[in-house]
Write a protein that holds these residues in place. Structure first.
Motif, PDB file in Angstrom:
ATOM      1  N   TRP A 156       0.808  -1.223   0.000  1.00  0.00           N
ATOM      2  CA  TRP A 156       0.000   0.000   0.000  1.00  0.00           C
ATOM      3  C   TRP A 156       0.842   1.274   0.000  1.00  0.00           C
ATOM      4  O   TRP A 156       0.300   2.373  -0.126  1.00  0.00           O
ATOM      5  CB  TRP A 156      -0.963  -0.016   1.190  1.00  0.00           C
ATOM      6  CG  TRP A 156      -2.124  -0.940   0.952  1.00  0.00           C
ATOM      7  CD1 TRP A 156      -2.250  -2.226   1.353  1.00  0.00           C
ATOM      8  CD2 TRP A 156      -3.297  -0.646   0.192  1.00  0.00           C
ATOM      9  NE1 TRP A 156      -3.423  -2.767   0.907  1.00  0.00           N
ATOM     10  CE2 TRP A 156      -4.103  -1.807   0.200  1.00  0.00           C
ATOM     11  CE3 TRP A 156      -3.761   0.479  -0.482  1.00  0.00           C
ATOM     12  CZ2 TRP A 156      -5.329  -1.881  -0.456  1.00  0.00           C
ATOM     13  CZ3 TRP A 156      -4.992   0.415  -1.133  1.00  0.00           C
ATOM     14  CH2 TRP A 156      -5.758  -0.742  -1.110  1.00  0.00           C
ATOM     15  N   PRO A 201       1.822   3.224  -4.252  1.00  0.00           N
ATOM     16  CA  PRO A 201       1.318   4.411  -4.967  1.00  0.00           C
ATOM     17  C   PRO A 201       2.151   5.663  -4.713  1.00  0.00           C
ATOM     18  O   PRO A 201       2.436   6.425  -5.651  1.00  0.00           O
ATOM     19  CB  PRO A 201      -0.108   4.560  -4.430  1.00  0.00           C
ATOM     20  CG  PRO A 201      -0.519   3.157  -4.099  1.00  0.00           C
ATOM     21  CD  PRO A 201       0.718   2.531  -3.549  1.00  0.00           C
ATOM     22  N   ALA A 244      -5.624   4.405  -5.844  1.00  0.00           N
ATOM     23  CA  ALA A 244      -4.721   5.087  -4.916  1.00  0.00           C
ATOM     24  C   ALA A 244      -3.504   5.649  -5.656  1.00  0.00           C
ATOM     25  O   ALA A 244      -3.000   6.725  -5.309  1.00  0.00           O
ATOM     26  CB  ALA A 244      -4.268   4.123  -3.820  1.00  0.00           C
ATOM     27  N   THR A 245      -3.035   4.936  -6.680  1.00  0.00           N
ATOM     28  CA  THR A 245      -1.875   5.398  -7.443  1.00  0.00           C
ATOM     29  C   THR A 245      -2.234   6.630  -8.269  1.00  0.00           C
ATOM     30  O   THR A 245      -1.456   7.596  -8.333  1.00  0.00           O
ATOM     31  CB  THR A 245      -1.334   4.277  -8.337  1.00  0.00           C
ATOM     32  OG1 THR A 245      -1.063   3.113  -7.549  1.00  0.00           O
ATOM     33  CG2 THR A 245      -0.061   4.704  -9.039  1.00  0.00           C
ATOM     34  N   GLN A 292      -4.502   8.810  -7.546  1.00  0.00           N
ATOM     35  CA  GLN A 292      -4.656   9.924  -6.593  1.00  0.00           C
ATOM     36  C   GLN A 292      -3.306  10.426  -6.085  1.00  0.00           C
ATOM     37  O   GLN A 292      -3.081  11.638  -5.962  1.00  0.00           O
ATOM     38  CB  GLN A 292      -5.542   9.467  -5.433  1.00  0.00           C
ATOM     39  CG  GLN A 292      -6.991   9.242  -5.850  1.00  0.00           C
ATOM     40  CD  GLN A 292      -7.763   8.331  -4.901  1.00  0.00           C
ATOM     41  OE1 GLN A 292      -7.203   7.804  -3.937  1.00  0.00           O
ATOM     42  NE2 GLN A 292      -9.039   8.132  -5.181  1.00  0.00           N
TER      43      GLN A 292
END
Length: 298
Positions: free
Chosen positions: A84, A87, A122-123, A125
């Protein structure tokens, strides 16, 4: 009849340039524990992209794919990686490279319920937050037809949504693993349903036993789901264990296919022996945008 390792024609030979740019990018990728499809898929354009243009296509969600497509050099097996923090490291690398347009792809992660869609979002963003002027293109797997996963990605609003059909309908079962031609078309259709203003893109590799008319039929199918950008490139057999090469297309044939695609209404068609889905991706998007603006002005 199929054959293996026919001698490459002159137009497929590339210059292996290893300079400061190339070494810097390689060192940065290793330092940030990042993967690129350029390396993992043995892309023939890696030296041009890294050494000359300082661009790279990031491959998230690890380097082990749960599928074993017969054309692809990426490792297959049971992935263990779900990072996690990845990103943010991608966003840092985009900033360090000074990219104006970045392409983010992944291995297929059929072991995950959402296929990795949350990491994709997520990446997008993270890249946007750190690089607000950089456009983001994502090249996604089919998520096994999980349209909620697709919606997760589309809700993050990438600038371009890319998903490859890879080959014509008749050759799909032979070429791809666990993927279907109709599911890929449906994904592109659904992407437009979720976010009508986001351009979609798809790629076709040729030389795996398709007929000319089947290539044109694939173009028609992609236009039917309002796909905006198409790339067409030559299949190159990575190893003796991979799908056999059937034909080398000439640069003239690729030029003809570009004309056929533009005639069908694509905003841009990138067609050539060494073209890959993310090859000159920024230029592809700019050309498509220019065509759209020109059409609006008329």
């Amino acid at each position: 009849m199929e054959y293996q390792f026919k001698r490459k024609p002159e137009w497929l030979k590339t210059k292996l340039t290893v300079n400061k740019n190339y070494r810097e990018i390689k060192k940065m990728m290793r330092g940030k524990t990042l993967h690129t499809v350029c390396e993992e898929a043995k892309c023939p354009n890696i030296h041009e992209c890294w050494a000359v243009h300082r661009t790279a296509t990031f491959m998230i969600l690890g380097d082990i794919c749960t599928r074993a497509c017969r054309f692809c050099a990426v490792k297959t097996g049971l992935p263990t990686e779900l990072d996690w923090q990845e990103p943010e490291r991608v966003a840092e690398a985009v900033e360090q490279m000074g990219l104006k347009h970045t392409v983010i792809t992944s291995v297929a992660r059929d072991d995950l319920q959402d296929g990795g869609a949350a990491i994709f979002a997520a990446t997008i963003q993270a890249v946007r937050k750190r690089n607000p002027l950089t456009s983001v293109e994502v090249l996604i797997p089919d998520f096994k037809g999980n349209w909620e996963a697709l919606k997760t990605v589309m809700d993050a609003r990438p600038d371009v949504l890319n998903h490859n059909v890879e080959t014509v309908r008749r050759r799909t079962k032979k070429v791809r693993s666990k993927a279907t031609y109709d599911r890929s078309l449906e994904l592109l259709r659904k992407a437009k349903e979720f976010q009508p203003d986001i351009p979609t893109k798809s790629s076709l590799m040729i030389g795996v036993g398709e007929e000319w008319d089947e290539i044109l039929e694939t173009m028609d199918d992609l236009r039917e789901v309002d796909c905006n950008i198409m790339t067409i490139g030559q299949y190159l057999q990575p190893t003796k264990k991979h799908l056999n090469l059937v034909k080398y297309y000439t640069p003239q044939e690729f030029a003809q296919l570009k004309e056929e695609g533009m005639r069908r209404g694509f905003d841009h068609v990138e067609s050539g022996p060494l073209v890959r889905s993310s090859y000159h991706a920024r230029e592809q998007v700019e050309a498509a945008q220019g065509r759209i603006q020109q059409a609006k002005a008329q």
